[in-house]
Design a protein around this motif. Structure first.
Motif, short mmCIF file in Angstrom:
data_model
loop_
_atom_site.label_atom_id
_atom_site.label_comp_id
_atom_site.label_asym_id
_atom_site.label_seq_id
_atom_site.Cartn_x
_atom_site.Cartn_y
_atom_site.Cartn_z
N TYR A 41 48.01 47.17 56.08
CA TYR A 41 47.79 47.08 54.65
C TYR A 41 47.03 45.81 54.28
O TYR A 41 47.00 44.84 55.02
N GLY A 42 46.47 45.84 53.08
CA GLY A 42 45.54 44.80 52.65
C GLY A 42 46.21 43.51 52.22
O GLY A 42 47.41 43.31 52.42
N GLU A 44 47.92 40.36 50.23
CA GLU A 44 49.02 40.27 49.28
C GLU A 44 48.52 39.92 47.89
O GLU A 44 47.48 39.28 47.73
N ASP A 258 50.95 44.46 48.81
CA ASP A 258 49.53 44.65 48.51
C ASP A 258 49.31 45.36 47.17
O ASP A 258 48.19 45.78 46.88
#
Length: 387
Positions: A41-42, A44, A258
Motif C-alpha cells: 500500500y501507498g 501514509e 494510506d
C-alpha cells in the motif's frame, strides 16, 4: 436521512473512528488483523491530512477516536494528533503494544488530554509473549505497564487468546491483577488476515475454550468489581453470528494508514470500491459512497437471512467472513447454524479437536507478520498457499 437506492437504508452517524495511522510495527504477531498484503500500500497520510479527517468526522458526530496501527508510536506526530483531537472534543484512546512509549511521551499525552491507553500483551510468560510477536519485548511491556499506572491512567489490558496461550488463562489474569488492571479484554482470536493464515495453529479446542471460560468466571467471582474482565467468544464456537460493528456503516468508521475509508477493519478484502479520504470528504464517504451503502439495510440479503427474524439483531453477520469462506459477501455468515455453508465452520471446529504439535514445532511453520511475508502474500496467486 435516507440513503439513495433503498427505502430501508437509514443512515446513522459515525460515533467511533479508528485511525490505523501506520502499518509500521516492531512486532510480528501471528494473529495481527492488519491486511496480509499491507506492504504494497501507498504512503501514509500526513499529520495535516489526519487532522482534516478527524475534523470532518467530528463535524459529522463522531465522539470517540482510537489511534491504532500497526504500532501508532512508530509515528513521531502522535502527541500532536492527541492534543489536537482532544481540543476537537474527542475522547482519545491509544491502542499500543507499548513499544516506543517513554516517560517523555506519556507525559506529553497526559498534558495533551489522552483519555486511555490500551496495552497489549501476547502472554503472561516471557517465552510465549516473545515467541508470538517474534521479538524480545515482555520486559519492556512490563515497564510500560508500570508507567501507565504511574501517570494515573486506567490500566486497560488486552490479550489475544488462541490455542498456543489459552491454557495460561489463569496466569494471564493473575498478571493483570498484579499490574493493577481495571479492564481486561481476553479477545479470543477472530480468524481474519494473519490469524486466518495461521488458523490451523491458533484455533483452540472446545475443551480449552470451556476450561478458559470456567477459570475466567471463577476469577470474576473472586475479584468482584475490582476488575472488569471481558471474555470475547471466538466466532467459530458460536451458533449465531456477531452483529459486526453493530451493522454495516452504522456507527464505526475505520481509516487506514494510506487513507482508505472502511466500515470495518477487514473490509478492504471485499470486491468493493472503497473511497480514500484524500479524494473525498468524510460526509460524502459516510452518506453517499457506494462502499458504505453496499450492505446497509437488508435489500442485499439472500436467504435464510432475508426472512430471518434475527436479522435485526445480527444483520446477517460478518460480510468479510462470508466472503472469505464462501466467495460471496452477500451469503449468510457461515458461523450461523442456519447458513448453507455452516459446514465450513464445523469442519474447522472438528479439526481443532485433534492433537496439535507443540509450540516449538509450530514455530517452523507459522506465518509471522513482517514485510517479507507481506510482500509474498501480496504477489501470490489466490489459489497458491505461501511456502
Amino acid at each position: 436521512m435516507q440513503t439513495a437506492g433503498s427505502d430501508n437504508k437509514t443512515t446513522s452517524k459515525p460515533h467511533w473512528v479508528n485511525a490505523e495511522i501506520t502499518y509500521q510495527c516492531p512486532l510480528h504477531c501471528v494473529f495481527c488483523y492488519n491486511p496480509v498484503d499491507y506492504a504494497k500500500y501507498g504512503p501514509e497520510l500526513t499529520t495535516d491530512e489526519w487532522l482534516r479527517v478527524f475534523r470532518e468526522a467530528r463535524e459529522l458526530g463522531a465522539v470517540q477516536l482510537g489511534l491504532s496501527g500497526g504500532e501508532p508510536l512508530q509515528r513521531k506526530d502522535v502527541e500532536v494528533l492527541v492534543a489536537e483531537t482532544t481540543k476537537m472534543g474527542y475522547y482519545v484512546n491509544l491502542i499500543t503494544s507499548g513499544i516506543g512509549l517513554t516517560e517523555k511521551r506519556i507525559a506529553a499525552f497526559k498534558e495533551g488530554g489522552l483519555g486511555q491507553i490500551q496495552l497489549s500483551f501476547q502472554d503472561s510468560t516471557r517465552e510465549m509473549n516473545d515467541f508470538l510477536s517474534s521479538t524480545r519485548t515482555f520486559d519492556l511491556k512490563s515497564k510500560v505497564a508500570k508507567l501507565i499506572k504511574q501517570y494515573e491512567y486506567p490500566m486497560v489490558l488486552n490479550v489475544v487468546l488462541h490455542r498456543l496461550n489459552i491454557d495460561h488463562i489463569g496466569q494471564i489474569l493473575e498478571m493483570a491483577e498484579a499490574m493493577g488492571a481495571e479492564h481486561v479484554e481476553l479477545a479470543n482470536t477472530q480468524f481474519y488476515a494473519w490469524a486466518f493464515e495461521n488458523r490451523k495453529h491458533l484455533m483452540p479446542s472446545r475443551e480449552q475454550l470451556e476450561r478458559a471460560e470456567r477459570i475466567t468466571n471463577e476469577f470474576r467471582d473472586r475479584v468482584g468489581n475490582k476488575m472488569k474482565v471481558y471474555f470475547v467468544v471466538p466466532d467459530y464456537y458460536a451458533d449465531r453470528p456477531k452483529a459486526c460493528m453493530n451493522g454495516w456503516g452504522a456507527v464505526f468508521l475505520n481509516v487506514t494508514a494510506d487513507g482508505m475509508a472502511l466500515p470495518c477493519h477487514e473490509a478492504r478484502m471485499l470486491p468493493l470500491e472503497f473511497p480514500n479520504v484524500r479524494d473525498h470528504d468524510v460526509r460524502w464517504i459516510w452518506e453517499e459512497s457506494p462502499g458504505f451503502n453496499a450492505y446497509r439495510g437488508d435489500d442485499w440479503m439472500q436467504e435464510p437471512c432475508r426472512t430471518c427474524p434475527e436479522k435485526t439483531k445480527d444483520f446477517g453477520g460478518c460480510r468479510c467472513q462470508a466472503f472469505m469462506l464462501t466467495g460471496d459477501a452477500t451469503n449468510a455468515d457461515p458461523v450461523c447454524d442456519k447458513a448453507p455453508a455452516h459446514h465450513l465452520i464445523t469442519e474447522q471446529v472438528a479439526l481443532a479437536q485433534k492433537p496439535q504439535p507443540p509450540a516449538s514445532e509450530v514455530k517452523q511453520v507459522i506465518l509471522f507478520r513482517d514485510d517479507k511475508n507481506s510482500r509474498k502474500l501480496a504477489t501470490r496467486d489466490s489459489t497458491t498457499p505461501i511456502s
